[in-house]
Design an enzyme around this catalytic site. Structure first.
Site, mmCIF file in Angstrom:
data_model
loop_
_atom_site.group_PDB
_atom_site.id
_atom_site.type_symbol
_atom_site.label_atom_id
_atom_site.label_comp_id
_atom_site.label_asym_id
_atom_site.label_seq_id
_atom_site.Cartn_x
_atom_site.Cartn_y
_atom_site.Cartn_z
ATOM 1 N N LEU A 28 0.815 -1.215 0.000
ATOM 2 C CA LEU A 28 0.000 0.000 0.000
ATOM 3 C C LEU A 28 0.847 1.264 0.000
ATOM 4 C CD1 LEU A 28 -2.913 -0.613 2.541
ATOM 5 C CD2 LEU A 28 -3.078 -0.392 0.067
ATOM 6 N N SER A 30 4.312 3.421 2.465
ATOM 7 C CA SER A 30 5.377 3.327 3.476
ATOM 8 C C SER A 30 5.178 4.395 4.527
ATOM 9 C CB SER A 30 6.752 3.537 2.832
ATOM 10 O OG SER A 30 7.063 2.475 2.008
ATOM 11 N N GLY A 31 5.424 4.014 5.756
ATOM 12 C CA GLY A 31 5.427 4.996 6.843
ATOM 13 C C GLY A 31 6.868 5.369 7.116
ATOM 14 N N GLY A 32 7.136 5.912 8.280
ATOM 15 C CA GLY A 32 8.489 6.301 8.639
ATOM 16 C C GLY A 32 9.482 5.154 8.505
ATOM 17 N N ASP A 159 0.077 12.133 19.451
ATOM 18 C CA ASP A 159 0.330 12.447 18.050
ATOM 19 C C ASP A 159 -0.965 12.460 17.245
ATOM 20 O OD1 ASP A 159 1.996 13.248 16.047
ATOM 21 O OD2 ASP A 159 2.632 11.235 15.471
HETATM 22 N N1 LIG Z 1 -4.919 -0.236 9.066
HETATM 23 C C1 LIG Z 1 -4.655 0.455 7.960
HETATM 24 N N2 LIG Z 1 -5.500 0.429 6.914
HETATM 25 C C2 LIG Z 1 -5.241 1.142 5.810
HETATM 26 N N3 LIG Z 1 -4.158 1.910 5.659
HETATM 27 C C3 LIG Z 1 -3.269 1.969 6.639
HETATM 28 C C4 LIG Z 1 -3.476 1.250 7.846
HETATM 29 N N4 LIG Z 1 -2.452 1.502 8.664
HETATM 30 C C5 LIG Z 1 -1.653 2.359 8.004
HETATM 31 N N5 LIG Z 1 -2.137 2.634 6.809
HETATM 32 C C6 LIG Z 1 -1.524 3.520 5.796
HETATM 33 O O1 LIG Z 1 -0.137 3.549 5.994
HETATM 34 C C7 LIG Z 1 0.310 4.861 6.331
HETATM 35 C C8 LIG Z 1 1.439 4.767 7.333
HETATM 36 O O2 LIG Z 1 0.982 4.090 8.460
HETATM 37 P P1 LIG Z 1 1.521 4.396 9.924
HETATM 38 O O3 LIG Z 1 1.280 5.828 10.195
HETATM 39 O O4 LIG Z 1 0.929 3.431 10.868
HETATM 40 O O5 LIG Z 1 3.049 4.086 9.741
HETATM 41 P P2 LIG Z 1 4.266 4.767 10.504
HETATM 42 O O6 LIG Z 1 5.526 4.121 10.094
HETATM 43 O O7 LIG Z 1 3.957 4.766 11.942
HETATM 44 O O8 LIG Z 1 4.157 6.199 9.858
HETATM 45 P P3 LIG Z 1 4.623 7.557 10.481
HETATM 46 O O9 LIG Z 1 6.097 7.522 10.526
HETATM 47 O O10 LIG Z 1 4.053 8.535 9.482
HETATM 48 O O11 LIG Z 1 3.983 7.626 11.819
HETATM 49 C C9 LIG Z 1 -0.905 5.557 6.841
HETATM 50 O O12 LIG Z 1 -0.830 6.923 6.623
HETATM 51 C C10 LIG Z 1 -2.025 4.925 6.035
HETATM 52 O O13 LIG Z 1 -2.172 5.561 4.794
#
Ligand SMILES: Nc1ncnc2c1ncn2[C@@H]1O[C@H](COP(=O)(O)OP(=O)(O)OP(=O)(O)O)[C@@H](O)[C@H]1O
Length: 808
Positions: A28, A30-32, A159
């Site tokens: 889907l 990538s997050g951080g 956050d």
């Molecule tokens: N349960 C979910 N269902 C659908 N999309 C999701 C879900 N969890 C995360 N995402 C998608 O993935 C993205 C990143 O997720 P998440 O914020 O949990 O990751 P992260 O590594 O913690 O990111 P960040 O560093 O921005 O906090 C979200 O913005 C969202 O678009």
């Protein structure tokens, strides 16, 4: 340094996550430090149908970060049944195959098919969100956050932002990303703590959503639920205006909560009011999450979906267990009644069962504003809900409930007087099959307010033992018709914070301070006399006027008269002590009479006492104080934390002297300023009016110099050296013209040529009746600023009559 992200999983890859088998559907985003996939959970038995989930794969560089992620997972586990939180399914952590000490964590969670809120908002860039849409989103998100705040101890999200809200298939807005979750962070006490907290906040929060108490740790506020409320306020603002309120103005504006609403799109005043309430600088003045949800529900015109757990805890905390026991057997409900009158709580013997109507129900109270709250009381009493209705309620609320009722804190409307009443309402009928929720709040709410000791020496971010937190959250949700809709019933920590050390809850302290302030000048004879003296002095000397008092004496007549009459009134009332009875006798508007405080004595009974002016002054008014570093130091020093004082002093942006020193210095400066302002014009007079005024000036100069010496020698008392301000030095410059003359002649400067006669102005001569003692009087008033305050009333009146016969 974070490890490089691994390659993406190809669709169809099978993985084991905890006790679940998952198959990757597609990548889907990538997050951080994470890759997000959709995955199919392969059912363990063939009867089950496969379901789609979200798989988060995180690469963790070391054990410390692994613990952080564990906290995130634990938070999700705690909140897994929450409709407005992304549901946790399973998780798994293992060492990565790179043999470099890194870990890999897999997190299976509910898949939010409609993506992020941010994406949704971007589809509406042109026609922005309408108010009802904003309210819906806000309500859902607040319910998610309420689930966290309802835990004991509460969890702080830290956050909250648009990016951390996702939308499920069925259009529910859900809070996600619990990577910054923590417990309450107490105000740091040492440098080490401060640095730790500062670093932690920077790492775990988003700048634009950071609350003032997070930015300025010297304020001495804990980071708690109210910090989330601030973030929610920013969140709401952004939902409305697509930008944050401090986007351009930055931290300075955040610290003072200075922001503006945009002209487009237009939202109701109520919406703006809600935002403003949530963005109050002082966290104790912000509403709690229940209050926010109540207001949102009211704006939506729907029942509030949650119970006010703060209120329930407060009531439980103050309710003696035996009273609770005695309340079993019949249902008590509370309802809110907005009124300006005093509480009129019916009270009937506890053992008396409610008088029922022929149809078995009690007469319905005809007030629309009542809202049934059966769940609240049933949770307190542990009794099943019974279908009682009406106003003839066998009310046996414990005394402290009255206090709660009166300790009204409506965060959205200032000074709105309302009180608790008790009633049964129609909605109870629908609810009488409701099972009792055998919920007990083991921890009193006050534990949430008290600073929590750090669990380790490292810092104050207390490592919340998440699994041990009892998820009492589910029980905070009430059946739809049974909600707490109360500006009144909502009892927040503010009420407790305003408890004095003696356990007094100050009703007055909940009101605005204006009543206290306005009472003060009338409450003491000396202050009245001073006011009068000052007023009279102003009139006589023309101080503060642009024109001479003499020229405007016809106008001053009234003022002088009013000054006299106020003094006369004061004298005739016989007392300036603020004694309500004496004021009543003299038909004075009795402002103090309406002020009373509800004091909870050790036996929890409530006595209503009239407030004396002394008592008013002694009321702790925490909410009115701007927490300052100095106060913080005093508090810390009280706790024998002298190290902290040293630390704060060294860290403070401004130079802090001791409290006393700064106070003395200000007083001295004001005194000096007064003296200098009075001496300066006289100097001018002296230059033009000969020997008499010159000798008078000498006296003044001597006095000023003496005062300078006093203030300088006074420095030895102060802990810090006092820098001589220009104001302190000024009296020395007011030298005797004689001395000046001497010095001038010694230097033998060439004499200034005389101005030619034709260039000299020819001012009209002063009328004879205006000449005379007035100059002398002015000097007197300059020398002794308290002169008129020290005169007797008769002297003053006589003097006045003599000089202004037409005005009396
Ligand atoms: N349960 C979910 N269902 C659908 N999309 C999701 C879900 N969890 C995360 N995402 C998608 O993935 C993205 C990143 O997720 P998440 O914020 O949990 O990751 P992260 O590594 O913690 O990111 P960040 O560093 O921005 O906090 C979200 O913005 C969202 O678009």
């Amino acid at each position: 340094m974070s490890p490089p992200m691994p390659d993406l999983y190809a669709p169809g890859t099978r993985l084991t996550v905890g006790s679940h088998q998952a198959q990757v559907i597609k990548y889907l985003t990538s997050g951080g430090f994470a890759h997000i996939y959709t995955a199919q959970i392969i059912p363990q038995n063939t009867n089950e149908s496969p379901r789609i989930a979200c798989l988060k794969r995180v690469l963790v560089p070391d054990k410390q970060n692994l613990n952080t992620l564990r906290a995130e997972v634990d938070a999700m586990k705690l909140l897994r049944n929450e409709k407005h939180v992304v549901s946790y399914i399973d998780s798994h952590a293992s060492k990565s195959g790179h043999n470099d000490g890194t870990y890999e964590v897999f997190l299976l969670m509910e898949y939010c098919a409609r993506g992020g809120l941010i994406d949704f908002m971007n589809t509406r860039l042109r026609d922005r969100l309408q108010e009802h849409e904003v309210l819906k989103i806000m309500s859902h998100v607040c319910q998610g956050i309420a689930a966290m705040h309802a835990l004991e101890p509460p969890l702080i999200h830290r956050d909250i932002k648009i990016e951390n809200v996702l939308i499920s298939e069925d259009d529910i807005f859900k809070v996600c990303d619990f990577g910054s979750v923590c417990g309450i962070i107490r105000p740091p006490k040492t440098q080490q703590e401060l640095q730790y907290v500062q670093h932690d906040i920077l790492k775990n929060t988003t700048a634009q959503y950071r609350a003032p108490e997070m930015i300025d740790l010297y304020r001495g506020f804990a980071v708690n639920e109210k910090s989330d409320i601030w973030a929610l306020g920013i969140f709401l603002y952004k939902l409305c205006y697509y930008t944050t309120p401090f986007e351009k103005t930055g931290e300075v504006a955040i610290l003072h909560s200075k922001f503006q609403f945009l002209a487009f799109p237009q939202y109701s005043d109520r919406m703006k009011n809600l935002i403003s309430a949530m963005l109050r600088e002082d966290p104790t003045n912000r509403p709690n999450i229940c209050q926010v949800l109540e207001e949102i529900s009211r704006m939506q015109g729907v029942a509030c979906p949650i119970r006010n757990f703060y209120l329930v805890r407060s009531m439980h905390h103050y309710s003696p267990p035996e009273e609770i026991q005695q309340q079993n057997g019949y249902q008590q409900q509370m309802a809110m009644h907005n009124s300006t009158s005093q509480p009129q709580l019916a009270s009937v013997p506890r053992s008396t069962p409610p008088a029922s109507q022929p149809n078995g129900s009690l007469p319905l109270r005809p007030t629309k504003s009542f809202t049934a709250v059966p769940a609240v009381m049933s949770s307190i009493s542990g009794a099943p809900s019974l279908p009682y209705q009406g106003s003839q309620l066998p009310l046996s609320l414990p005394a402290h409930v009255h206090t709660i009722a009166n300790a009204n804190f409506d965060p959205f409307q200032a000074n709105k007087n309302s009180f608790l009443s008790v009633a049964y309402s129609q909605s109870q009928k629908a609810d009488h099959h409701m099972q009792p929720r055998a919920q007990t709040f083991n921890t009193s709410y006050s534990t949430n307010l008290e600073p929590i000791e750090p669990t380790n020496s490292q810092g104050v971010i207390h490592a919340v033992d998440l699994p041990s937190i009892r998820a009492s959250n589910s029980s905070t949700r009430a059946s739809p018709p049974n909600y707490v809709d109360s500006g009144t019933q909502t009892l927040d920590e503010d009420v407790f914070l305003r408890r004095s050390a003696s356990g007094a809850i100050s009703q007055q302290s909940l009101d605005s301070s204006s009543s206290v302030e306005s009472l003060e000048p009338q409450s003491s004879g000396s202050s009245l006399r001073k006011t009068f003296g000052k007023k009279l002095k102003r009139i006589l000397t023309g101080e503060g006027r642009s024109v001479s008092p003499i020229k405007s004496r016809h106008n001053t007549g009234d003022s002088v008269k009013s000054a006299f009459s106020s003094l006369r009134r004061g004298l005739s009332s016989g007392s300036f002590t603020g004694d309500p009875s004496s004021r009543k006798a003299s038909n004075e508007p009795s402002r103090s009479l309406s002020l009373s405080k509800y004091r909870v004595s050790s036996s929890e009974s409530i006595e209503e006492e009239p407030l004396t002016s002394e008592a008013l002054r002694s009321i702790p008014r925490r909410e009115q104080k701007n927490p300052s570093i100095v106060e913080d130091l005093d508090r810390l020093e009280l706790e024998n934390d002298t190290e902290a004082r040293e630390y704060y002093r060294s860290q403070a942006k401004m130079h802090i002297t001791s409290n006393k020193a700064s106070k003395d210095s200000i007083q001295q400066r004001v005194k000096d300023l007064l003296n200098s302002s009075q001496t300066t014009p006289l100097k001018k007079t002296a230059e033009g009016y000969g020997k008499y005024t010159i000798s008078a000036l000498e006296g003044i100069a001597r006095q000023s110099t003496n005062e300078t010496l006093v203030s300088l020698s006074g420095n030895s008392d102060l802990s810090t050296p006092k820098v001589l301000s220009p104001i302190v030095r000024r009296p020395a410059a007011v030298e005797s013209p004689l001395k000046t003359k001497k010095r001038t002649s010694a230097k033998k400067k060439p004499a200034k040529p005389h101005k030619p006669q034709h260039l000299r102005p020819n001012p009209p001569k002063k009328p004879a009746h205006l000449r005379g003692g007035l100059v002398v009087k002015t000097e007197q008033s300059a020398v002794s600023s308290d002169l008129h305050a020290d005169l007797s009333y008769e002297d003053l009146e006589k003097d006045f009559k003599r000089r202004y016969p037409s005005a009396v």
